[in-house]
Write a protein that holds these residues in place. Structure first.
Motif, PDB file in Angstrom:
ATOM      1  N   VAL A  15      57.554 -40.887 -81.587  1.00 48.59           N
ATOM      2  CA  VAL A  15      57.803 -39.772 -82.500  1.00 48.59           C
ATOM      3  C   VAL A  15      57.001 -38.536 -82.093  1.00 48.59           C
ATOM      4  O   VAL A  15      57.557 -37.446 -81.929  1.00 48.59           O
ATOM      5  CB  VAL A  15      57.451 -40.179 -83.954  1.00 48.59           C
ATOM      6  N   TYR A  16      55.688 -38.712 -81.958  1.00 49.04           N
ATOM      7  CA  TYR A  16      54.814 -37.560 -81.710  1.00 49.04           C
ATOM      8  C   TYR A  16      54.584 -37.293 -80.229  1.00 49.04           C
ATOM      9  O   TYR A  16      54.321 -36.153 -79.847  1.00 49.04           O
ATOM     10  CB  TYR A  16      53.465 -37.774 -82.401  1.00 49.04           C
ATOM     11  N   GLY A  17      54.645 -38.343 -79.419  1.00 47.30           N
ATOM     12  CA  GLY A  17      54.386 -38.178 -78.000  1.00 47.30           C
ATOM     13  C   GLY A  17      55.628 -38.015 -77.155  1.00 47.30           C
ATOM     14  O   GLY A  17      55.542 -37.810 -75.946  1.00 47.30           O
ATOM     15  N   LYS A  18      56.806 -38.140 -77.794  1.00 44.63           N
ATOM     16  CA  LYS A  18      58.081 -37.984 -77.100  1.00 44.63           C
ATOM     17  C   LYS A  18      58.230 -38.976 -75.946  1.00 44.63           C
ATOM     18  O   LYS A  18      58.839 -38.680 -74.914  1.00 44.63           O
ATOM     19  CB  LYS A  18      58.243 -36.551 -76.588  1.00 44.63           C
ATOM     20  N   LEU A  19      57.664 -40.166 -76.134  1.00 39.32           N
ATOM     21  CA  LEU A  19      57.757 -41.216 -75.123  1.00 39.32           C
ATOM     22  C   LEU A  19      59.060 -41.991 -75.324  1.00 39.32           C
ATOM     23  O   LEU A  19      59.403 -42.355 -76.454  1.00 39.32           O
ATOM     24  CB  LEU A  19      56.561 -42.157 -75.236  1.00 39.32           C
ATOM     25  N   GLU A  20      59.766 -42.267 -74.248  1.00 36.11           N
ATOM     26  CA  GLU A  20      61.073 -42.916 -74.327  1.00 36.11           C
ATOM     27  C   GLU A  20      61.143 -44.108 -73.384  1.00 36.11           C
ATOM     28  O   GLU A  20      60.416 -44.184 -72.387  1.00 36.11           O
ATOM     29  CB  GLU A  20      62.183 -41.918 -73.971  1.00 36.11           C
ATOM     30  N   HIS A  21      62.063 -45.040 -73.724  1.00 32.86           N
ATOM     31  CA  HIS A  21      62.359 -46.134 -72.806  1.00 32.86           C
ATOM     32  C   HIS A  21      62.960 -45.552 -71.531  1.00 32.86           C
ATOM     33  O   HIS A  21      63.661 -44.540 -71.560  1.00 32.86           O
ATOM     34  CB  HIS A  21      63.367 -47.109 -73.419  1.00 32.86           C
ATOM     35  N   SER A  22      62.663 -46.203 -70.436  1.00 34.44           N
ATOM     36  CA  SER A  22      63.297 -45.804 -69.175  1.00 34.44           C
ATOM     37  C   SER A  22      64.273 -46.901 -68.753  1.00 34.44           C
ATOM     38  O   SER A  22      64.413 -47.931 -69.423  1.00 34.44           O
ATOM     39  CB  SER A  22      62.252 -45.586 -68.091  1.00 34.44           C
ATOM     40  N   ARG A  23      64.888 -46.695 -67.633  1.00 39.70           N
ATOM     41  CA  ARG A  23      65.847 -47.687 -67.137  1.00 39.70           C
ATOM     42  C   ARG A  23      65.150 -48.992 -66.772  1.00 39.70           C
ATOM     43  O   ARG A  23      65.735 -50.063 -66.880  1.00 39.70           O
ATOM     44  CB  ARG A  23      66.568 -47.115 -65.916  1.00 39.70           C
ATOM     45  N   TYR A  24      63.885 -48.901 -66.357  1.00 39.49           N
ATOM     46  CA  TYR A  24      63.189 -50.081 -65.860  1.00 39.49           C
ATOM     47  C   TYR A  24      62.088 -50.589 -66.786  1.00 39.49           C
ATOM     48  O   TYR A  24      61.737 -51.765 -66.737  1.00 39.49           O
ATOM     49  CB  TYR A  24      62.568 -49.763 -64.494  1.00 39.49           C
ATOM     50  N   LEU A  25      61.539 -49.708 -67.616  1.00 35.62           N
ATOM     51  CA  LEU A  25      60.408 -50.105 -68.448  1.00 35.62           C
ATOM     52  C   LEU A  25      60.583 -49.638 -69.887  1.00 35.62           C
ATOM     53  O   LEU A  25      60.919 -48.480 -70.137  1.00 35.62           O
ATOM     54  CB  LEU A  25      59.102 -49.507 -67.894  1.00 35.62           C
ATOM     55  N   THR A  26      60.339 -50.553 -70.815  1.00 38.76           N
ATOM     56  CA  THR A  26      60.353 -50.179 -72.228  1.00 38.76           C
ATOM     57  C   THR A  26      59.097 -49.364 -72.543  1.00 38.76           C
ATOM     58  O   THR A  26      58.136 -49.337 -71.767  1.00 38.76           O
ATOM     59  CB  THR A  26      60.368 -51.425 -73.124  1.00 38.76           C
ATOM     60  N   VAL A  27      59.095 -48.724 -73.701  1.00 40.83           N
ATOM     61  CA  VAL A  27      57.906 -47.984 -74.133  1.00 40.83           C
ATOM     62  C   VAL A  27      56.706 -48.917 -74.222  1.00 40.83           C
ATOM     63  O   VAL A  27      55.588 -48.565 -73.815  1.00 40.83           O
ATOM     64  CB  VAL A  27      58.171 -47.305 -75.492  1.00 40.83           C
ATOM     65  N   GLN A  28      56.940 -50.148 -74.723  1.00 36.63           N
ATOM     66  CA  GLN A  28      55.840 -51.091 -74.869  1.00 36.63           C
ATOM     67  C   GLN A  28      55.180 -51.415 -73.531  1.00 36.63           C
ATOM     68  O   GLN A  28      53.950 -51.463 -73.417  1.00 36.63           O
ATOM     69  CB  GLN A  28      56.342 -52.382 -75.531  1.00 36.63           C
ATOM     70  N   LYS A  29      55.994 -51.611 -72.481  1.00 38.34           N
ATOM     71  CA  LYS A  29      55.419 -51.928 -71.171  1.00 38.34           C
ATOM     72  C   LYS A  29      54.718 -50.711 -70.565  1.00 38.34           C
ATOM     73  O   LYS A  29      53.695 -50.845 -69.905  1.00 38.34           O
ATOM     74  CB  LYS A  29      56.510 -52.434 -70.231  1.00 38.34           C
ATOM     75  N   GLN A  30      55.257 -49.557 -70.803  1.00 38.68           N
ATOM     76  CA  GLN A  30      54.597 -48.335 -70.317  1.00 38.68           C
ATOM     77  C   GLN A  30      53.208 -48.197 -70.935  1.00 38.68           C
ATOM     78  O   GLN A  30      52.231 -47.874 -70.248  1.00 38.68           O
ATOM     79  CB  GLN A  30      55.450 -47.114 -70.655  1.00 38.68           C
ATOM     80  N   VAL A  31      53.136 -48.452 -72.240  1.00 37.05           N
ATOM     81  CA  VAL A  31      51.854 -48.342 -72.935  1.00 37.05           C
ATOM     82  C   VAL A  31      50.891 -49.419 -72.455  1.00 37.05           C
ATOM     83  O   VAL A  31      49.685 -49.178 -72.309  1.00 37.05           O
ATOM     84  CB  VAL A  31      52.063 -48.424 -74.458  1.00 37.05           C
ATOM     85  N   CYS A  32      51.413 -50.612 -72.167  1.00 35.53           N
ATOM     86  CA  CYS A  32      50.552 -51.685 -71.661  1.00 35.53           C
ATOM     87  C   CYS A  32      49.947 -51.310 -70.310  1.00 35.53           C
ATOM     88  O   CYS A  32      48.773 -51.598 -70.047  1.00 35.53           O
ATOM     89  CB  CYS A  32      51.356 -52.981 -71.522  1.00 35.53           C
ATOM     90  N   ILE A  33      50.733 -50.693 -69.451  1.00 40.23           N
ATOM     91  CA  ILE A  33      50.214 -50.229 -68.161  1.00 40.23           C
ATOM     92  C   ILE A  33      49.055 -49.256 -68.384  1.00 40.23           C
ATOM     93  O   ILE A  33      48.007 -49.345 -67.737  1.00 40.23           O
ATOM     94  CB  ILE A  33      51.339 -49.550 -67.343  1.00 40.23           C
ATOM     95  N   PHE A  34      49.249 -48.366 -69.302  1.00 37.67           N
ATOM     96  CA  PHE A  34      48.225 -47.360 -69.591  1.00 37.67           C
ATOM     97  C   PHE A  34      46.971 -48.004 -70.176  1.00 37.67           C
ATOM     98  O   PHE A  34      45.852 -47.704 -69.741  1.00 37.67           O
ATOM     99  CB  PHE A  34      48.793 -46.322 -70.559  1.00 37.67           C
TER     100      PHE A  34
END
Length: 292
Positions: A15-34
């Motif tokens: 909502v606030y960070g404008k983070l979206e799912h990509s073709r290869y990684l969900t938002v959850q996995k992106q956040v886990c990487i971070f």
């Protein structure tokens, strides 16, 4: 963090960070990487192995989440209203007399004095509580020289200062110890702040903001957090561990030294005025001590 806190964080980043799912990684996995990177200070190669993606992909999503977390930070790291005295100080006679006008603390071993005035000068008639490395001057309230200063020095006396100046220094250092504990729990949670990898200067400047954002998010939404409980102990005294070892310290110094220094009036009349202010605080503290 607990699973529900993590899930809520991901939703807030959408909502606030404008983070979206990509073709290869969900938002959850992106956040886990971070989080794996900043929470364990793991290098790109370790994260590659963990998530089975190329180094370029890991770097791409790390930076994408970093920007999203900083956008979220505008919602969860807002400064307090400096015109309102926090209840913890307003209802505490030990600190009210002079900490009601304090807007923060600065440690000379960590913060360069050459910083933009617009970022560091507090509101009129307010000041920072600073360590003995600073002069007692307008906007900076320092302890008395030549008197006991650190809480450790009072332990053998069961924390009973012997005179007005020692009492002031003890109250002064007690508040600064609160600030130090806040920094310490932040560095324990995010080891990347102690040993910054060789990111670009632009990336380095955003990592502390992101860490504070995640830290505040956990603090607000977690029902039970062992780190907060451990470092909330008021009797825990933080020893100075010096500046951080990583590239963050040197690059920040290089960047800040290119800025205009703080424009302060440190003429003798102003120094005397601030000395009178400190003496007034001492009198108020000592009087309140006698009344109680």
């Amino acid at each position: 963090m607990e699973p529900d806190v993590f899930i809520n964080l991901c939703e807030a980043l959408k909502v606030y960070g404008k983070l979206e799912h990509s073709r290869y990684l969900t938002v959850q996995k992106q956040v886990c990487i971070f989080l794996l990177t900043i929470g364990y200070n793991e290098g790109n190669r370790v994260v590659q192995e963990r998530f089975q993606h190329s180094g370029q992909t890991i770097s791409k999503y790390f930076n994408r989440v970093l920007k999203a977390v900083c956008r979220l930070g505008k919602q969860v790291t807002r400064p307090l209203d400096f015109d309102e005295v926090p209840a913890e100080i307003r209802h505490n006679p030990r600190f009210y007399h002079f900490f009601k006008d304090c807007v923060g603390a600065i440690d000379g071993t960590h913060i360069s004095a050459r910083v933009p005035a617009s970022e560091q000068i507090p509101y009129r008639d307010k000041y920072y509580v600073v360590d003995s490395g600073y002069t007692n001057m307008p906007t900076f309230l320092s302890p008395y020289c030549g008197e006991r200063y650190h809480p450790n020095e009072f332990r053998n006396q069961r924390r009973q200062p012997r005179n007005k100046k020692q009492m002031f220094n003890y109250r002064h250092s007690s508040l600064r110890n609160v600030i130090e504990r806040c920094f310490s729990v932040l560095k324990v949670r995010f080891p990347i702040l102690r040993d910054m990898p060789p990111y670009s200067t632009k990336t380095q400047r955003y990592i502390p903001i992101a860490c504070c954002t995640i830290h505040n998010w956990i603090r607000t939404h977690s029902q039970s957090d062992t780190l907060f409980a451990e470092w909330a102990n008021r009797d825990r005294i933080v020893e100075d561990d010096g500046p951080s070892r990583g590239g963050s310290s040197s690059s920040t110094h290089a960047e800040s030294s290119s800025q205009q220094p703080i424009d302060l009036d440190i003429s003798q009349p102003q120094l005397r005025r601030m000395s009178d202010v400190r003496n007034q605080f001492v009198g108020q503290i000592w009087e309140s001590l006698g009344n109680n």
